[in-house]
Design a protein around this motif. Sequence first.
Motif, PDB file in Angstrom:
ATOM      1  N   UNK A   1      43.859  -5.576  44.387  1.00 50.47           N
ATOM      2  CA  UNK A   1      42.521  -5.905  44.651  1.00 50.47           C
ATOM      3  C   UNK A   1      41.838  -5.447  45.942  1.00 50.47           C
ATOM      4  N   UNK A   2      40.598  -5.917  46.359  1.00 53.12           N
ATOM      5  CA  UNK A   2      40.191  -5.728  47.693  1.00 53.12           C
ATOM      6  C   UNK A   2      39.880  -7.014  48.412  1.00 53.12           C
ATOM      7  N   UNK A   3      39.837  -6.852  49.684  1.00 51.38           N
ATOM      8  CA  UNK A   3      39.737  -8.087  50.515  1.00 51.38           C
ATOM      9  C   UNK A   3      38.036  -8.612  50.526  1.00 51.38           C
ATOM     10  N   UNK A   4      37.216  -7.644  49.820  1.00 50.12           N
ATOM     11  CA  UNK A   4      35.703  -8.284  49.641  1.00 50.12           C
ATOM     12  C   UNK A   4      35.158  -7.644  48.273  1.00 50.12           C
ATOM     13  N   UNK A   5      34.614  -8.260  47.488  1.00 49.27           N
ATOM     14  CA  UNK A   5      33.968  -8.006  46.449  1.00 49.27           C
ATOM     15  C   UNK A   5      32.736  -7.904  46.759  1.00 49.27           C
TER      16      UNK A   5
ATOM     17  N   UNK B   1      38.076  -9.234  44.982  1.00 52.70           N
ATOM     18  CA  UNK B   1      38.034  -8.922  43.661  1.00 52.70           C
ATOM     19  C   UNK B   1      39.335  -8.269  43.297  1.00 52.70           C
TER      20      UNK B   1
END
Lengths: 478, 478
Positions: free
Chosen positions: B413-417, B345
Amino acid sequence: MTTTTSTWAAELSAALGEQNVLTDPDVTASYARDQAMLAEAGTPATVVFARSTADVVAVMQIASRHGVPVVPRGAGSGLAGASNAVDGAITLVMTRMDAVLEVSPADRLAVVQPGVVNKALRDAVAGAGLFYPPDPSSYDWCTIGGNLSQNSGGLCCVKYGVTTDYVLGLEVVLADGRVLRTGRRTVKGVAGYDLARLFVGSEGTLGIITEATLALRPAPQPPVTLVATFATTAQTGQVVENVVTGGLVPSLLEVMDNTCICVVDDLLHADLDRDAHALLVAQSDAGGEAAVREIEALAELCRAAGADLVHTTDDPAEGDLLLAARRMALPALEQLGSTLIDDVAVPRSRIAAFLDGCDAISAARELTIGVVGHAGDGNMHPTICFDPTDPDQRTRAFGAFDDILELGLSLGGTVTGEHGIGSIKVDWLEREVGPVSLSVHRAIKDALDPQGLLNPGKVLRRAHVGDLAVADALVGRA
Amino acid sequence: MTTTTSTWAAELSAALGEQNVLTDPDVTASYARDQAMLAEAGTPATVVFARSTADVVAVMQIASRHGVPVVPRGAGSGLAGASNAVDGAITLVMTRMDAVLEVSPADRLAVVQPGVVNKALRDAVAGAGLFYPPDPSSYDWCTIGGNLSQNSGGLCCVKYGVTTDYVLGLEVVLADGRVLRTGRRTVKGVAGYDLARLFVGSEGTLGIITEATLALRPAPQPPVTLVATFATTAQTGQVVENVVTGGLVPSLLEVMDNTCICVVDDLLHADLDRDAHALLVAQSDAGGEAAVREIEALAELCRAAGADLVHTTDDPAEGDLLLAARRMALPALEQLGSTLIDDVAVPRSRIAAFLDGCDAISAARELTIGVVGHAGDGNMHPTICFDPTDPDQRTRAFGAFDDILELGLSLGGTVTGEHGIGSIKVDWLEREVGPVSLSVHRAIKDALDPQGLLNPGKVLRRAHVGDLAVADALVGRA
């Protein structure tokens, strides 16, 4: 001030500057309490003003080195004693960290320091057509840091949720002075535990929030407003239940009981229906005809339930006037004496039962209790009026306060919908959540604050590992 | 099975019934993995089926007495290896606890066991005009327990949020077998720490969820749908940014890149624009003219950005057809070989940069990467296609997977949405959140699971206090 106290106080002065470290008891006393009349308050050893995250780090490093408790504090608008001073502790005032650091329309978020006043944030984002929904009654002076610590609600919650629903990320200074950054700037994200929402609502007992990244919404449409009055609480409760089952999503749905109607009418001479047992105010911000249709559907529910009066308007100015009666309920009740404002949330299907129960408590305790509440989300604020100089009234008022919490729990509710546990409902938290949950609370508190320095005695009882016994010893009071 | 294993396995059989405790490796193997091809999976010592909270309590009591790790598991639809087996551990299957215990229209909530399939809950509440929004792509077979453990999202998130936004209360069996009930049935409530949301998204590492009280919404209005295609990612990103800044709130806003457009067209012969660089699908469920107006506003943004094609329809059946292309993207990509589905994300303002970055990674790694994503909330699923029998392709595919995570982090962002850390992104969690956050994660994990029994090696690295070393010793493998 003991010699030992003066050691760490001197360290604070060296780190933050003397002008930001107050020890004069005449001055520090004004930072000892919030708005919760029922709550006890100690005497702070010092009151310090943080101007930066680095200041907060310095305070927590000094505090943890010397084992001194720290009570974080915003504007002092709280209603549960959560920021009340603890004897011998540092009261850490966050109001000077009051910058709106960023407003990003492209990501619909704002980054703020904790001392920003709720209304200042609302104003700062309005120019970009944006909206920060949580709106506690004290929105024109309470701070975002306090809102985060208490997970504050307000009138908008029925449609837009509470503070935690708007928290994307936080910067938090931990008990040992380390700086945690958690959460994110993205809408979604599931990397690791939801630490941000653990700190939200933890009332300063797990860390000191020094920055928040907050989600925003598009500005709402101008509201369409409804007022209706009812001869019985059963009718009122039926309308709320039918709003829920009928799929309506008003942006505001508030209730006042007969006591509030009469005191407001006394104050405003607003020609309210003094015989009505309850008054509902509702708004829809669905926009244009959709809002008109939603309010008309709600009006039909009121008529079907036997409302004595139903009035609607799509004029926002008239809507504001109609809401004024609701907003004046607490000030009007305060004309009757001192007030204890309770804060119970019940399942929405139990609102009529709750209102009737409050009537019974009022009769049994022989005290005026006016009930205003966020009917749409079942969050009620029965407000007990009494003369604090009369010991018997005082005792009955405190008794009524507890009766109301008991009533809320018996209806499947919670002892606090939005004001928090603070220091006044610590015993009630234990009753509501039970021993297993309490031990999980303790385990998390001990994991994050092993010395028990952060806001001791708030949320959880203070007699605990590493708690003030250590601090007392270190400051030479043991 | 060692002698020691047979001791606790016998205790499990005595407590749950032999038919609910499987040890045949040919059978248990089918419970060893979820859908994450990249993830390693061990061999469970036993697979047990819980039929009640009491069963789960018995499992955790036996596990904690013998120091045996426990891996909770729903339907196995996960995409991060979170429910993958751990060598020598108990895999605890929750799918038989599949009752919808209550649907309350008056309080707009449902109470469910964790094994209820997402779609079964949706169907169970639809009759009452209610709606449970979180809709992962696997909604017709994934379970609510898995959704809670991973804090799952889906297509509805852009308007309606993710799983955690619907959690009012939880029942959780703790590592030592005690039963925690936390949260509430009321809309609001701030009594104590937000433990429910700490367990949501913790991927079975803090406790086993055995019941959930979930908020529902009124059923949405029939959607109005838009499809638009663009010659450049910059145009597409501009539209998403203008949707956000323009105050639109579509109920769905999905993107597919050129790779996905072409593979879907190959599969469906849908006469898609194979030259388009990106395709947007959007819906509004605002109802009646409001939805038409919202989609028309979106169409205008598309035209202003230079869309090659803009098509809208208020026919829900045609809308379903248009959405079918988006829903077929992953199955179509699977025609090209094995797939690694990533899950990043990014802030919504960085979507165009992210799409371009994925193009560059595809070129550099010489692999087909199709990007589908929830454009409205910036949650993208670049899907890497490769031949797993070719070691070089496999290496490049794993490299591309990491490149994409790197890209996501570089864009804020982030490594997992929404898929979770599981076992495949443990190292990446550390990179994303940093050492302070990681130590807070560890402190909370240790506080709630001091023996390290719950889903070891997921979310957090497993080399830790009390972890498998103890279990290994106890089961005789040390």
